[in-house]
Design a protein around this motif. Structure first.
Motif, PDB file in Angstrom:
ATOM      1  N   PRO A 185     122.316  50.015  14.044  1.00  0.00           N
ATOM      2  CA  PRO A 185     121.585  49.394  12.939  1.00  0.00           C
ATOM      3  C   PRO A 185     121.926  47.911  12.858  1.00  0.00           C
ATOM      4  O   PRO A 185     123.035  47.509  13.198  1.00  0.00           O
ATOM      5  N   HIS A 186     120.974  47.109  12.438  1.00  0.00           N
ATOM      6  CA  HIS A 186     121.246  45.681  12.327  1.00  0.00           C
ATOM      7  C   HIS A 186     120.344  45.060  11.274  1.00  0.00           C
ATOM      8  O   HIS A 186     119.308  45.621  10.924  1.00  0.00           O
ATOM      9  N   GLY A 187     120.749  43.894  10.806  1.00  0.00           N
ATOM     10  CA  GLY A 187     119.941  43.140   9.850  1.00  0.00           C
ATOM     11  C   GLY A 187     118.886  42.328  10.578  1.00  0.00           C
ATOM     12  O   GLY A 187     118.607  42.570  11.756  1.00  0.00           O
ATOM     13  N   LYS A 188     118.351  41.342   9.890  1.00  0.00           N
ATOM     14  CA  LYS A 188     117.244  40.550  10.460  1.00  0.00           C
ATOM     15  C   LYS A 188     117.717  39.780  11.684  1.00  0.00           C
ATOM     16  O   LYS A 188     118.684  39.042  11.642  1.00  0.00           O
ATOM     17  N   ARG A 189     116.985  39.977  12.787  1.00  0.00           N
ATOM     18  CA  ARG A 189     117.289  39.255  14.011  1.00  0.00           C
ATOM     19  C   ARG A 189     116.629  37.887  13.976  1.00  0.00           C
ATOM     20  O   ARG A 189     115.563  37.720  13.387  1.00  0.00           O
ATOM     21  N   GLY A 190     117.239  36.926  14.660  1.00  0.00           N
ATOM     22  CA  GLY A 190     116.677  35.580  14.685  1.00  0.00           C
ATOM     23  C   GLY A 190     115.582  35.456  15.737  1.00  0.00           C
ATOM     24  O   GLY A 190     115.199  36.431  16.396  1.00  0.00           O
ATOM     25  N   ILE A 192     115.579  33.966  18.664  1.00  0.00           N
ATOM     26  CA  ILE A 192     115.903  34.080  20.082  1.00  0.00           C
ATOM     27  C   ILE A 192     116.549  35.425  20.407  1.00  0.00           C
ATOM     28  O   ILE A 192     117.117  35.609  21.477  1.00  0.00           O
ATOM     29  N   ALA A 193     116.408  36.376  19.469  1.00  0.00           N
ATOM     30  CA  ALA A 193     117.073  37.666  19.665  1.00  0.00           C
ATOM     31  C   ALA A 193     116.619  38.352  20.956  1.00  0.00           C
ATOM     32  O   ALA A 193     117.428  38.939  21.670  1.00  0.00           O
ATOM     33  N   LYS A 196     118.244  36.823  23.931  1.00  0.00           N
ATOM     34  CA  LYS A 196     119.661  37.179  24.000  1.00  0.00           C
ATOM     35  C   LYS A 196     119.841  38.619  24.444  1.00  0.00           C
ATOM     36  O   LYS A 196     120.764  38.931  25.182  1.00  0.00           O
ATOM     37  N   LEU A 199     119.700  38.628  28.000  1.00  0.00           N
ATOM     38  CA  LEU A 199     120.899  37.951  28.504  1.00  0.00           C
ATOM     39  C   LEU A 199     122.109  38.898  28.488  1.00  0.00           C
ATOM     40  O   LEU A 199     122.917  38.922  29.394  1.00  0.00           O
ATOM     41  N   TYR A 200     122.224  39.691  27.428  1.00  0.00           N
ATOM     42  CA  TYR A 200     123.335  40.629  27.305  1.00  0.00           C
ATOM     43  C   TYR A 200     123.108  41.894  28.139  1.00  0.00           C
ATOM     44  O   TYR A 200     123.955  42.779  28.157  1.00  0.00           O
TER      45      TYR A 200
END
Ligand SMILES: NC(=O)c1ccc[n+]([C@@H]2O[C@H](COP(=O)([O-])OP(=O)(O)OC[C@H]3O[C@@H](n4cnc5c(N)ncnc54)[C@H](O)[C@@H]3O)[C@@H](O)[C@H]2O)c1
Ligand SMILES: [Zn+2]
Ligand SMILES: [Zn+2]
Lengths: 213, 396
Positions: A185-190, A192-193, A196, A199-200
């Motif tokens: 789960p995550h909050g609002k991505r920016g 360039i998410a 990234k 990239l990851y």
């Protein structure tokens, strides 16, 4: 991708060195890349006996559980199988043939037509001091420059895929599952998410490892 | 659910995010009853740790009630009360078998990122960057815990959450720091940093037989807690001479048997080298500010031990390596091998040898967390440890 159809060029394995790392006491460096041929050698220490690891690897129909982007493997003969790989909406298939098969010791294979041109070998070797089994993989691909540049940009570089697949194999053999966090789960991505993520290496789905949670 | 999210350097927000679910057979979902903010979270807040992504859920110190378990988890049941270790470990790999839990080979899905930086990857951690696994953290109402059959420690007594919560990180971290210091009965031990990690390091040093502990910090409330444990204190901001002089004076000129750096990569410095490190890190020529590590190496006695629980992430400059070599010292460090320490330290709490809740200064809601991060970073309001009740309804 026309260049995926270039003629197979993989030399029949085992080659002189094969996947092995030591010959007559000397360290053998892995082969170097040349004109569209990529080599990768990688190894892992796995807490499981060679026989069990051989059996897991040899059961090619289970490969989609631990190999990235492999959608299906169908047995087509005693030594042959048909592989289907999907990255995003691109699907490729190829046939593969087993060249050498020594239970608890080694398996070698190569593609025999289709959209991918590859050959490889895996060896299972008792590590010294009872510390487990060394699993050593040597994999060769032939691909046009364009393909590899494209793959590197949009997905996993094929060399990294071999390294990651061995990591998944080890995790599955040791723990019965493959570690994953892509669903976290995550909050609002920016903005360039997405960049990234790739990239990851998180844009490549972690293989399922098991069928049930 | 509600969760504290990292939204960029110096910016965290409490947001509503998806609930976690069981993904792998050895997972459990924990309904979090208490969680905390750690000194390590400050390295994320201040932007020292790479591969954070806006939206990442923070937090690695948490405990709660088992809500759901995967098909392979047989030792836990819905309703069990557990403390979760911040390092994730499989229990099966070469490193786990050696009890080097923080080096687990099978818990970091993004191991390749850490391999690129460090050569090898450590274990996955909760809420601590994509390089360290990309797992959602525990400053939230629920968390997914991988390898739940190996990590979580069941609490079967009726000890309050606040008494056992710090088994999730800082108490074992302080204990391992003291163990790494190779203390022999009667030894003199110097501890830099009287934050939560420093506190438990001091307490553990006494448990392991230290005859004298010298504690160093600049915040009076923290030094007072250290004196409460029996340490002698040095306020480095008030010292006319240097800390090194004070330490020499206090040890008959030979230096402490062990020096412990419980500060890490963001050490504050009043000397010229602090300016040097600040400029270098700003110019990206150095990633960490090792002022305390340098002092610890300088101060330790000949043949002594430097133990480093404080976190370092990258490159450091001007290491007095000649001093380290010349004195023949030993250095030990690393993320805590949590699973080794949780149970024995729980027993110490049960026996009443220590009540870890003494460090808590603030009890807050998730909504209050963003403002508290700043206070925690600036060490305002006499803050010594912040505990979050994720179900407390209280607006910021
Ligand atoms: N090894 C591990 O597994 C592990 C686990 C948890 C925390 N940590 C690390 O331990 C360190 C301390 O954590 P914490 O929660 O106590 O953080 P904290 O920020 O509350 O405490 C750090 C303390 O160091 C003091 N300090 C700063 N500069 C100093 C100096 N020059 N001399 C003496 N003291 C100085 C500060 O005043 C502060 O009280 C952090 O680096 C954290 O990341 C490591
Ligand atoms: Zn912590
Ligand atoms: Zn492990």
């Amino acid at each position: 991708m026309a260049n995926l159809n270039e003629k197979p060029n993989a030399e029949p394995l085992p080659r002189q060195s094969g996947a092995s790392i030591i010959l007559n006491g000397r360290y053998l460096p892995p082969p170097e890349d040349e004109d569209g041929k990529l080599w990768v050698r990688t190894s892992a220490l796995v807490q499981s006996p060679p026989q069990a690891l051989y059996a897991l690897w040899r059961n090619v129909e289970l490969a989609p559980l631990w190999q990235e982007e492999i959608e299906e493997v169908v047995i087509t003969g005693e030594k042959t199988s048909r592989w289907t790989m999907r990255s995003d909406d691109k699907v490729i298939t190829w046939d593969s043939e087993i060249l050498a098969d020594q239970p608890a010791k080694r398996i070698a294979w190569r593609s025999i037509g289709g959209d991918s041109d590859n050959a490889g070998e895996v060896i299972f070797e008792q590590a010294p001091g009872g510390r487990g089994t060394y699993v050593i993989v040597l994999q060769e691909f032939r691909m046009g420059k364009l393909t590899s540049a494209w793959e590197t940009l949009t997905g996993r570089n094929p060399k990294q895929a071999v390294i990651e697949n061995l990591r998944h194999f080890k995790a599955l053999a040791e723990t019965g599952e493959i570690p994953r966090s892509q669903e976290a789960p995550h909050g609002k991505r920016g903005l360039i998410a997405r960049f990234k993520r790739s990239l990851y290496g998180e844009s490549i789905a972690t293989p399922p490892g098991t069928k049930v949670a | 659910m509600k969760a504290v999210c990292w939204m960029g350097k110096n910016n965290v927000e409490t947001q509503t995010v998806e609930d976690p679910s069981i993904i792998n057979p050895r997972d459990a979902i924990i309904r979090i009853t208490r969680t905390a903010i750690c000194g390590s979270d400050l390295h994320l807040y201040d932007g020292f740790i790479p591969t954070m992504e806006s939206g990442d859920v923070l937090g690695h110190e948490f405990m709660g009630i088992v809500e759901e378990t995967g098909s392979e988890v047989t030792n836990l049941r819905r309703g069990d009360r557990v403390v979760v270790p911040f390092t994730i470990a499989c229990g099966n790999c070469f490193f786990c078998k050696k009890k080097l839990w923080a080096a687990c080979d099978n818990s970091n899905p993004n191991a390749h990122l850490m391999e690129a930086a460090y050569g090898y990857s450590g274990s996955g951690l909760f809420g601590y960057s994509h390089m360290m696994g990309g797992y959602a953290g525990g400053q939230a109402q629920y968390a997914r815990v991988p390898f739940a059959d190996v990590g979580p420690l069941k609490i079967e007594s009726d000890l309050s959450d606040e008494k056992v919560l710090f088994l999730s990180d800082i108490f074992p971290t302080g204990y391992m720091a003291a163990e790494n210091a190779q203390i022999e009965p009667g030894d003199t031990v110097a501890v830099w940093g009287c934050g939560p990690v420093g506190q438990f390091t001091i307490a553990s040093a006494f448990m392991l037989g230290a005859g004298r502990v010298i504690a160093i910090d600049r915040f009076e409330e923290r030094l007072a807690l250290a004196r409460g444990l029996g340490a002698g204190t040095v306020n480095y901001a008030e010292e006319d001479g240097s800390v090194l002089t004070a330490i020499k004076d206090l040890t008959g000129g030979i230096g402490p048997d062990s020096c412990i750096d419980a500060v890490g990569l963001e050490a504050h410095s009043v000397e010229l080298q602090g300016v040097y490190d600040t400029i270098k890190t700003a110019l990206l020529m150095e990633t960490d500010r090792p002022a305390v590590l340098r002092q610890a190496i300088q101060a330790v006695r000949k043949g002594g031990t430097v133990s480093i629980p404080g976190v370092y992430g990258g490159l450091i400059d001007k290491m007095p390596f000649g001093a380290a070599f010349g004195k023949g010292i030993t250095m030990k460090m690393g993320q805590t091998n949590m699973h080794t320490y949780m149970k024995p330290l729980l027993e110490r709490i049960e026996k009443g040898q220590i009540d870890p809740s003494y460090i808590i200064s603030h009890r807050i809601s998730l909504e209050e967390a963003p403002a508290m991060y700043k206070i925690w970073r600036d060490k305002k309001e006499n803050v010594t440890k912040i505990v979050i009740d994720p179900w407390l309804q209280r607006a910021a």
